[in-house]
Design an enzyme around this catalytic site. Structure first.
Site, PDB file in Angstrom:
ATOM      1  N   ALA A  40      67.690 139.646  11.412  1.00 19.17           N
ATOM      2  CA  ALA A  40      66.448 140.435  11.389  1.00 19.17           C
ATOM      3  C   ALA A  40      66.007 140.826  12.788  1.00 19.17           C
ATOM      4  O   ALA A  40      65.869 139.972  13.667  1.00 19.17           O
ATOM      5  CB  ALA A  40      65.338 139.646  10.704  1.00 19.17           C
ATOM      6  N   GLY A  45      65.696 134.644  17.751  1.00 17.65           N
ATOM      7  CA  GLY A  45      67.141 134.532  17.959  1.00 17.65           C
ATOM      8  C   GLY A  45      67.826 135.882  18.040  1.00 17.65           C
ATOM      9  O   GLY A  45      68.690 136.109  18.895  1.00 17.65           O
ATOM     10  N   CYS A  46      67.441 136.781  17.168  1.00 18.55           N
ATOM     11  CA  CYS A  46      68.071 138.110  17.138  1.00 18.55           C
ATOM     12  C   CYS A  46      67.708 138.916  18.382  1.00 18.55           C
ATOM     13  O   CYS A  46      68.521 139.685  18.893  1.00 18.55           O
ATOM     14  CB  CYS A  46      67.689 138.845  15.862  1.00 18.55           C
ATOM     15  N   THR A  47      66.495 138.734  18.881  1.00 21.28           N
ATOM     16  CA  THR A  47      66.087 139.402  20.115  1.00 21.28           C
ATOM     17  C   THR A  47      66.888 138.861  21.289  1.00 21.28           C
ATOM     18  O   THR A  47      67.397 139.628  22.108  1.00 21.28           O
ATOM     19  CB  THR A  47      64.578 139.235  20.346  1.00 21.28           C
ATOM     20  N   ALA A  50      70.457 140.320  20.961  1.00 19.33           N
ATOM     21  CA  ALA A  50      70.504 141.756  21.260  1.00 19.33           C
ATOM     22  C   ALA A  50      70.314 142.006  22.756  1.00 19.33           C
ATOM     23  O   ALA A  50      71.023 142.832  23.343  1.00 19.33           O
ATOM     24  CB  ALA A  50      69.436 142.493  20.455  1.00 19.33           C
TER      25      ALA A  50
END
Length: 155
Positions: A40, A45-47, A50
């Site tokens: 998401a 974590g995804c930030t 990325a």
């Protein structure tokens, strides 16, 4: 869900992207492509993951790699994520999970000790001929890009 293995032909896909266009894997043939799957946009974590790809993009591209991120997020959320984090590689939207499932990045996983169905954080490297060169499933967001660079021998 079956997972991709080294030597498999990577399933082609075309997904809408944050910039209003599309990304098609076969259009990148001739280059090595890092396709990473994340749960998401705009979550911690995804930030982190990325931004690690963003910060390492020049060296990855210098070594001949393209980077594509894929999540089930709608295009408008991806556009917000790209703008907020100044991301400079395509993010594909797969809300129906078709690509996620075909690539083995959707299924049961443990989340805070509970079994849930969702995105399995994964990275697949596709060679210039469209075959899987490396497939990593259940990767950690933090430190993953550094480990991937070591695995791919990118200085």
């Amino acid at each position: 869900m079956p997972r991709l293995a080294v030597g498999d032909l990577a399933p082609d896909f075309t997904l809408p992207t944050a910039d209003g266009g599309t990304v098609t894997l076969s259009d990148l043939r001739g280059r090595r492509v890092i396709v990473y799957f994340y749960p998401a946009a705009m979550t911690p974590g995804c930030t982190t993951q990325a931004c690690d790809f963003r910060d390492n993009l020049a060296s990855l591209q210098g070594a001949g790699f393209a980077v594509v991120g894929v999540s089930p997020d709608p295009v408008d959320k991806l556009a917000e994520f790209v703008a907020q984090e100044h991301l400079t590689f395509p993010l594909g939207s797969d809300p129906e999970h078709a690509v996620l499932e075909e690539w083995g990045a959707w299924g049961e996983k443990l989340n805070y000790g509970k079994t849930v169905v969702g995105v399995i954080r994964s990275t697949v490297v596709v060679d210039a001929e469209g075959r899987v060169e490396l497939a990593q499933y259940n990767v950690k967001a933090t430190g993953h890009v550094a480990k991937l660079r070591r695995d791919l021998k990118v200085a």
